[in-house]
Design a protein around this motif. Sequence first.
Motif, PDB file in Angstrom:
ATOM      1  N   SER A   1       0.739  -1.170  -0.035  1.00  0.00           N
ATOM      2  CA  SER A   1      -0.021   0.127   0.123  1.00  0.00           C
ATOM      3  C   SER A   1       0.841   1.229  -0.165  1.00  0.00           C
ATOM      4  N   GLU A   2       1.929   1.265   0.542  1.00  0.00           N
ATOM      5  CA  GLU A   2       2.921   2.440   0.652  1.00  0.00           C
ATOM      6  C   GLU A   2       3.457   2.608  -0.992  1.00  0.00           C
ATOM      7  N   ARG A   3       3.997   1.411  -1.484  1.00  0.00           N
ATOM      8  CA  ARG A   3       4.280   1.666  -2.927  1.00  0.00           C
ATOM      9  C   ARG A   3       3.186   2.128  -3.901  1.00  0.00           C
ATOM     10  N   THR A   4       1.889   1.798  -3.431  1.00  0.00           N
ATOM     11  CA  THR A   4       0.861   2.496  -4.379  1.00  0.00           C
ATOM     12  C   THR A   4       0.836   3.935  -4.021  1.00  0.00           C
ATOM     13  N   GLY A   5       0.834   4.341  -2.861  1.00  0.00           N
ATOM     14  CA  GLY A   5       0.900   5.707  -2.521  1.00  0.00           C
ATOM     15  C   GLY A   5       1.976   6.266  -3.436  1.00  0.00           C
ATOM     16  N   LEU A   6       3.317   5.775  -3.219  1.00  0.00           N
ATOM     17  CA  LEU A   6       4.315   6.485  -3.740  1.00  0.00           C
ATOM     18  C   LEU A   6       4.106   6.487  -5.468  1.00  0.00           C
ATOM     19  N   ARG A   7       3.304   5.483  -5.973  1.00  0.00           N
ATOM     20  CA  ARG A   7       3.177   5.723  -7.418  1.00  0.00           C
ATOM     21  C   ARG A   7       2.375   6.708  -7.682  1.00  0.00           C
ATOM     22  N   HIS A   8       1.614   6.861  -6.935  1.00  0.00           N
ATOM     23  CA  HIS A   8       0.604   7.942  -7.270  1.00  0.00           C
ATOM     24  C   HIS A   8       1.075   9.283  -7.104  1.00  0.00           C
ATOM     25  N   LYS A   9       1.902   9.536  -6.122  1.00  0.00           N
ATOM     26  CA  LYS A   9       2.830  10.853  -6.013  1.00  0.00           C
ATOM     27  C   LYS A   9       3.686  11.041  -7.228  1.00  0.00           C
ATOM     28  N   LEU A  10       4.217  10.067  -7.688  1.00  0.00           N
ATOM     29  CA  LEU A  10       5.241  10.133  -8.726  1.00  0.00           C
ATOM     30  C   LEU A  10       4.241  10.487 -10.220  1.00  0.00           C
ATOM     31  N   ILE A  11       3.328   9.947 -10.279  1.00  0.00           N
ATOM     32  CA  ILE A  11       2.516  10.328 -11.298  1.00  0.00           C
ATOM     33  C   ILE A  11       1.993  11.929 -11.373  1.00  0.00           C
ATOM     34  N   ALA A  12       1.544  12.150  -9.935  1.00  0.00           N
ATOM     35  CA  ALA A  12       1.289  13.646  -9.845  1.00  0.00           C
ATOM     36  C   ALA A  12       2.618  14.634 -10.060  1.00  0.00           C
ATOM     37  N   ARG A  13       3.684  14.002  -9.672  1.00  0.00           N
ATOM     38  CA  ARG A  13       4.883  14.892  -9.752  1.00  0.00           C
ATOM     39  C   ARG A  13       5.597  15.072 -11.128  1.00  0.00           C
ATOM     40  N   LEU A  14       5.726  13.731 -11.726  1.00  0.00           N
ATOM     41  CA  LEU A  14       6.424  13.480 -12.873  1.00  0.00           C
ATOM     42  C   LEU A  14       5.709  13.190 -14.232  1.00  0.00           C
ATOM     43  N   GLY A  15       4.352  12.835 -14.136  1.00  0.00           N
ATOM     44  CA  GLY A  15       3.481  12.544 -15.021  1.00  0.00           C
ATOM     45  C   GLY A  15       3.129  10.823 -15.300  1.00  0.00           C
ATOM     46  N   LYS A  16       2.457  10.671 -16.079  1.00  0.00           N
ATOM     47  CA  LYS A  16       2.124   9.403 -16.217  1.00  0.00           C
ATOM     48  C   LYS A  16       3.228   8.211 -16.509  1.00  0.00           C
ATOM     49  N   ASP A  17       4.175   8.766 -17.570  1.00  0.00           N
ATOM     50  CA  ASP A  17       5.279   8.377 -17.690  1.00  0.00           C
ATOM     51  C   ASP A  17       6.394   8.464 -17.005  1.00  0.00           C
ATOM     52  N   TRP A  18       6.059   8.468 -15.716  1.00  0.00           N
ATOM     53  CA  TRP A  18       7.229   8.914 -14.438  1.00  0.00           C
ATOM     54  C   TRP A  18       8.308   7.752 -14.723  1.00  0.00           C
TER      55      TRP A  18
END
Length: 138
Positions: free
Chosen positions: A106-123
């Motif tokens: 669940s922490e990884r899922t949260g981190l992926r969401h943050k990466l998408i928000a910060r760097l875009g879908k192709d993070w």
Amino acid sequence: MTNPITPEPRKESLAMHTSRNSRFGLTVQADARVPFPYSPTPTACRTQPQTFAYDRGTGSDPEVQARITRAKATCRRCPIATACLQWALAHPELTPEGIWAATTASERTGLRHKLIARLGKDWVAVVADRRRVEGAMH
Ligand code: SF4
């Protein structure tokens, strides 16, 4: 870009990672842009797989919580933890559960969401580019 997981050059590590997820019966494609990091010595998740057992269970189960705490502490001492985290985040299908780089699923899922928000879908491409630049500087 995806490639099938190949056992070289980190045959044992990747074999371990694949076996940790074989219970799902998945044929998983590894993203070649973010390969699993090389470790000159066997990682703790390989030498102590029992420590990295699945993190599912009731959140209040003290045994599960103790196992998660132990696994996270072990990862924090791992010399390839940063690159392992990048790999784990880039490979959700290979890391649907268990502790990877001191994170739960669940922490990884949260981190992926943050990466998408910060760097875009192709993070993943952005992270891979940064890794390539950093690698060229060393
Ligand atoms: S950070 Fe943890 S899961 Fe990743 S290679 Fe090291 S011991 Fe294994």
